[in-house]
Design a protein around this motif. Structure first.
Motif, PDB file in Angstrom:
ATOM      1  N   ILE A  68       0.866  -1.165   0.000  1.00 43.60           N
ATOM      2  CA  ILE A  68       0.000   0.000   0.000  1.00 43.60           C
ATOM      3  C   ILE A  68       0.913   1.227   0.000  1.00 43.60           C
ATOM      4  O   ILE A  68       2.125   1.127   0.184  1.00 43.60           O
ATOM      5  N   THR A  69       0.363   2.416  -0.196  1.00 47.03           N
ATOM      6  CA  THR A  69       1.191   3.622  -0.248  1.00 47.03           C
ATOM      7  C   THR A  69       1.510   4.107   1.162  1.00 47.03           C
ATOM      8  O   THR A  69       0.843   3.757   2.140  1.00 47.03           O
ATOM      9  N   LYS A  70       2.551   4.936   1.259  1.00 52.03           N
ATOM     10  CA  LYS A  70       2.916   5.529   2.552  1.00 52.03           C
ATOM     11  C   LYS A  70       1.748   6.355   3.098  1.00 52.03           C
ATOM     12  O   LYS A  70       1.494   6.353   4.311  1.00 52.03           O
ATOM     13  N   GLU A  71       1.058   7.038   2.212  1.00 55.42           N
ATOM     14  CA  GLU A  71      -0.066   7.878   2.635  1.00 55.42           C
ATOM     15  C   GLU A  71      -1.190   7.030   3.237  1.00 55.42           C
ATOM     16  O   GLU A  71      -1.801   7.407   4.249  1.00 55.42           O
ATOM     17  N   GLU A  72      -1.432   5.874   2.614  1.00 60.58           N
ATOM     18  CA  GLU A  72      -2.481   4.997   3.131  1.00 60.58           C
ATOM     19  C   GLU A  72      -2.113   4.436   4.504  1.00 60.58           C
ATOM     20  O   GLU A  72      -2.968   4.339   5.395  1.00 60.58           O
ATOM     21  N   TRP A  73      -0.837   4.083   4.688  1.00 59.80           N
ATOM     22  CA  TRP A  73      -0.428   3.571   5.998  1.00 59.80           C
ATOM     23  C   TRP A  73      -0.471   4.676   7.052  1.00 59.80           C
ATOM     24  O   TRP A  73      -0.882   4.442   8.201  1.00 59.80           O
ATOM     25  N   ASN A  74      -0.122   5.871   6.656  1.00 58.25           N
ATOM     26  CA  ASN A  74      -0.208   7.005   7.585  1.00 58.25           C
ATOM     27  C   ASN A  74      -1.654   7.240   8.022  1.00 58.25           C
ATOM     28  O   ASN A  74      -1.928   7.511   9.199  1.00 58.25           O
ATOM     29  N   ASP A  75      -2.579   7.111   7.068  1.00 60.25           N
ATOM     30  CA  ASP A  75      -4.007   7.250   7.393  1.00 60.25           C
ATOM     31  C   ASP A  75      -4.456   6.149   8.351  1.00 60.25           C
ATOM     32  O   ASP A  75      -5.246   6.395   9.276  1.00 60.25           O
ATOM     33  N   GLU A  76      -3.949   4.922   8.122  1.00 64.34           N
ATOM     34  CA  GLU A  76      -4.317   3.820   9.012  1.00 64.34           C
ATOM     35  C   GLU A  76      -3.776   4.057  10.413  1.00 64.34           C
ATOM     36  O   GLU A  76      -4.448   3.771  11.412  1.00 64.34           O
ATOM     37  N   LEU A  77      -2.543   4.581  10.507  1.00 68.57           N
ATOM     38  CA  LEU A  77      -1.972   4.875  11.818  1.00 68.57           C
ATOM     39  C   LEU A  77      -2.812   5.908  12.567  1.00 68.57           C
ATOM     40  O   LEU A  77      -3.043   5.786  13.777  1.00 68.57           O
ATOM     41  N   TRP A  78      -3.268   6.913  11.836  1.00 68.48           N
ATOM     42  CA  TRP A  78      -4.134   7.926  12.459  1.00 68.48           C
ATOM     43  C   TRP A  78      -5.416   7.286  12.972  1.00 68.48           C
ATOM     44  O   TRP A  78      -5.877   7.569  14.079  1.00 68.48           O
ATOM     45  N   SER A  79      -5.985   6.398  12.153  1.00 71.85           N
ATOM     46  CA  SER A  79      -7.210   5.706  12.552  1.00 71.85           C
ATOM     47  C   SER A  79      -6.965   4.819  13.776  1.00 71.85           C
ATOM     48  O   SER A  79      -7.785   4.779  14.702  1.00 71.85           O
TER      49      SER A  79
END
Length: 806
Positions: free
Chosen positions: A196-207
């Motif tokens: 997945i993209t770095k942005e998607e993982w960052n979003d998951e971390l926020w979630s």
């Protein structure tokens, strides 16, 4: 050196190297074993060497099948054949690869001989260059099932790679898609890992942060999503995530996978399945024995979207990809890939343990949530419900082997009957498929490998292997390629030979008359279909208007006092109306709102766009399109070659239209729900902005008011679908008319005197065409001379039948 090698070198334009191959005694038995160093010694020039490697790649196919189970006459026939022929017939895919290579070489040679100084030559060169071929088109088989159902063991047993996909004490993760397909590029085992993209993982971390820090201790023990977040974070970060969320995107955590940071795919290459499995397991699973020598070990599956495993020399994967599909999650890119793959599956396998197959809730939930996507919204032709671990019996310690065998067989029969009855009760799923598209298998991977109580046939693994082989054999793109080449050469030779000038106008008039009648017939059928859809959709709109209020109320007030529902609704609005709680049913508010519309057209849609490849769209009217070339050949003998070209053009354009319709019908069907999604987007965004006190109340009111203010969305959805149907009708008619009209006008109204003589090439391609499995071998030669063909008797002597594997 034998004739086989000499012929191949000549056909590949490498005749100057024949003596070198002869000196080194290279024959049909060892040509496929040559490695790069040996090839470099044989062919010292770079250009010819690359050409040789490219053609040799097509010959590197599977090891010969076992003689076990062959009839005596088959073995005698094998011994009577030449080594090259015996090798060719015993290797699945070998003959087609050879034929494709030969024909491509011929067409490359012809293309070079054509000039582009006149209209017909330019047309022919473009036809050769633009062969609309899908020689890499693969049949997709989607494999669904809950963790522990035995999917990995099943796939390993079927493709005869015992140690390929990890199983046993290794816990499967629920988010990574695994594709298993043939390695057509090398003899190595490979795994291609897509992140997945770095942005998607960052979003998951926020979630995760929001989820974990916002969860009170009383909810933790009941919250599957909480534990899902903990599992992912622990797999990747160990205990570090518990200290702080601030630095979890630092590069130090991704040293082993720089490809993730660089948005690239990671490639693993190994000599054996066992070695590859050990390397890619960390990208797909977690070890269940955490803490037992695994401290500090990282598991990267939370970052992985898909792993493609490529297996060399496998007879079941030549044109087939098996896809181990997880549940549809909440990551956007994973969800989009999931929908794309599921919609492209021609077969779906639902895997469940035999002990609770008929009552397996998760198996039926999978079908319920995906039936529209694999049925009317996809191209699935068959559903196989596979009951695994059929060898397991309770209280079998005191039974004899014969008694165990009998009890297994009896239980398998009962289970099959129970699963079929359970399927028949699910009318919403069943209406997307024909009666004979649902099949039940009772399998045992362990018995297939060990054979303690059941024969290989009784394990039913062999049935699934045979099914995959049939999917491989249905691969028709090579046939289409050779057929197209054969038609083009017929036109070149016909135009070059002349002799039809006095009949050109007459033939063109008849062709135009036939085309006008055929197009009118297609237009009439499609107009009637659109009218029928409009009637169904009008009914769906009225039902939607009458029922949406009650549906919305039942959903929004699912938990009257709020409870944990505020969190569920928050996830729904943040994810555009869709949310998949871990280990629970998918929530899709958009599909719920569109359900009356989709229900109204489901039956008509399946009749109009059947997934069964034997049936044609729009009641088969495109499948039966014809310019009546066969009867015209009888009437105008001198125009046979030009008319042969037009016949192959007919088949080619119909194949192209079928592919186009197959893809467009998915967009037509999904347009109903997608229209609802687009209209609801604004409401979801507004609802997602609320926080703090009264959040649940505000989200409910926002969604309810938005739907009430947009209740014309059902009418808009109807109009969008009808417009897509009308656009499809226009495209089909335009493509048919312009393509066929250009073809017959250039065939009969253009001077072909400058075209080269291709009579030799025409004979060669015609012969190759007749040799292909599943093509007619009793037609008169295109040049008027009877060709030697493969008779039914000859095929019987080799133990094969027309259309079977070669």
């Amino acid at each position: 050196m034998d004739d086989f090698v000499r012929t191949k070198l000549a056909e590949w334009g490498l005749s100057e190297w024949v003596e070198k191959f002869k000196d080194q005694e290279i024959d049909a038995g060892i040509i496929c074993e040559l490695d790069d160093r040996e090839i470099e010694n044989l062919i010292t020039k770079a250009g010819p060497r690359m050409r040789f490697k490219k053609n040799l790649k097509l010959l590197k196919v599977l090891p010969s099948t076992s003689d076990t189970g062959k009839r005596k006459s088959d073995l005698q026939s094998d011994r009577l054949q030449s080594p090259a022929k015996r090798q060719r017939l015993s290797m699945p895919g070998f003959e087609e690869s050879i034929i494709l290579s030969d024909v491509k070489s011929i067409m490359t040679f012809v293309h070079a001989r054509l000039n582009d100084q006149d209209k017909l030559s330019a047309f022919l060169k473009k036809k050769i260059s633009d062969f609309d071929l899908e020689t890499d088109k693969r049949e997709l088989v989607g494999v669904f099932g809950k963790t522990g159902a035995g999917k990995s063991s099943l796939i390993n047993a079927i493709i005869k790679e015992k140690n390929l996909l990890p199983s046993g004490s290794i816990n499967a993760c629920t988010s990574v898609m695994i594709k298993v397909e043939a390695n057509t590029r090398s003899t190595k085992y490979e795994a291609e890992i897509e992140f997945i993209t770095k942005e998607e993982w960052n979003d998951e971390l926020w979630s995760f942060q929001h989820q974990l820090l916002g969860n009170n201790k009383n909810q933790e023990k009941e919250d599957d999503d909480y534990y899902d977040a903990v599992e992912k974070l622990t797999a990747l970060y160990g205990e570090d995530w518990k200290r702080s969320f601030e630095n979890l995107m630092e590069n130090k955590y991704f040293k082993e996978i720089p490809e993730f940071l660089q948005s690239r795919r990671k490639i693993l290459t190994c000599e054996s399945a066992n070695e590859l499995s050990a390397q890619f397991v960390k990208y797909t699973r977690s070890d269940s024995k955490q803490g037992e020598g695994n401290e500090g070990k990282k598991w990267f599956w939370p970052l992985v979207k898909c792993v493609t495993v490529r297996v060399p020399n496998n007879p079941f994967l030549q044109h087939v990809t098996l896809v181990d599909l997880p549940g549809n999650g909440n990551c956007k890119s994973r969800s989009e890939m999931w929908r794309q793959i599921v919609g492209d599956c021609s077969t779906v396998w639902i895997v469940a343990e035999i002990t609770r197959a008929a009552s397996e809730k998760e198996a039926w939930e999978i079908l319920k949530s995906a039936h529209g996507l694999i049925g009317n919204g996809g191209e699935c032709q068959q559903i196989h419900f596979i009951c695994t671990k059929s060898d397991l019996l309770d209280d079998s310690d005191d039974l004899s082997s014969a008694d165990i065998h009998d009890r297994i067989v009896k239980r398998n029969i009962q289970v099959k009957d129970g699963v079929k009855k359970a399927f028949n009760k699910r009318t919403k799923i069943k209406k997307h498929f024909t009666d004979d598209s649902f099949k039940v298998f009772t399998v045992s991977s362990r018995e297939f490998l060990k054979g303690k109580h059941l024969s290989p046939k009784e394990t039913e693994i062999t049935k699934l292997q045979r099914f995959l082989q049939e999917l491989n054999d249905c691969h028709s793109e090579i046939v289409n390629y050779v057929s197209g080449a054969y038609g083009i050469l017929a036109l070149i030779q016909g135009a070059n030979s002349g002799g039809v000038d006095d009949k050109k106008g007459e033939v063109c008039s008849e062709l135009e008359r036939h085309m006008i009648l055929q197009l009118a017939n297609i237009n009439k059928e499609m107009e009637e279909t659109i009218t029928a859809f409009e009637k169904c959709l009008n009914d769906g709109v009225e039902k939607s208007k009458c029922s949406y209020g009650e549906k919305l109320k039942n959903f929004l007030y699912h938990g009257k006092k709020g409870g944990g529902f505020h969190k569920v609704l928050k996830c729904v609005v943040e994810n555009g109306g869709i949310y998949k709680p871990k280990n629970k049913t998918l929530i899709n508010l958009n599909m719920m709102l569109a359900s009356c519309l989709t229900d109204s057209i489901d039956e008509e849609f399946r009749k109009t766009f059947p997934n069964d490849s034997e049936c044609g769209a729009f009641n088969g009217v495109i499948k039966t399109f014809s310019l009546n070339t066969d009867s015209l050949i009888e009437k105008y003998k001198n125009t046979e070659l030009q008319l042969r070209f037009l016949k192959t053009e007919e088949e080619k354009i119909k194949a192209k239209l079928n592919r186009m319709i197959r893809e467009q019908k998915k967009k037509v069907y999904s347009s109903l729900t997608e229209t609802i999604v687009n209209i609801m987007e604004e409401g979801y965004k507004k609802a997602a902005e609320f926080s703090g006190k009264d959040t649940l109340y505000n989200m409910r009111e926002t969604i309810k008011n938005h739907v009430h203010s947009k209740k014309d969305m059902f009418e808009q959805a109807k109009n969008t679908m009808l417009e897509k149907l009308r656009s499809l009708r226009r495209d089909i008619l335009e493509i048919l008319e312009t393509t066929m009209k250009e073809s017959f006008e250039l065939s009969f109204k253009t001077d072909g005197s400058s075209l080269p003589d291709v009579s030799t090439e025409l004979d060669m391609v015609k012969k190759r065409y007749d040799e292909l499995p599943g093509t007619p071998d009793d037609e008169v030669s295109l040049t008027g001379v009877a060709d030697q063909v493969v008779t039914a008797e000859a095929w019987t002597q080799t133990g094969l039948t027309r259309g079977s594997a070669v």
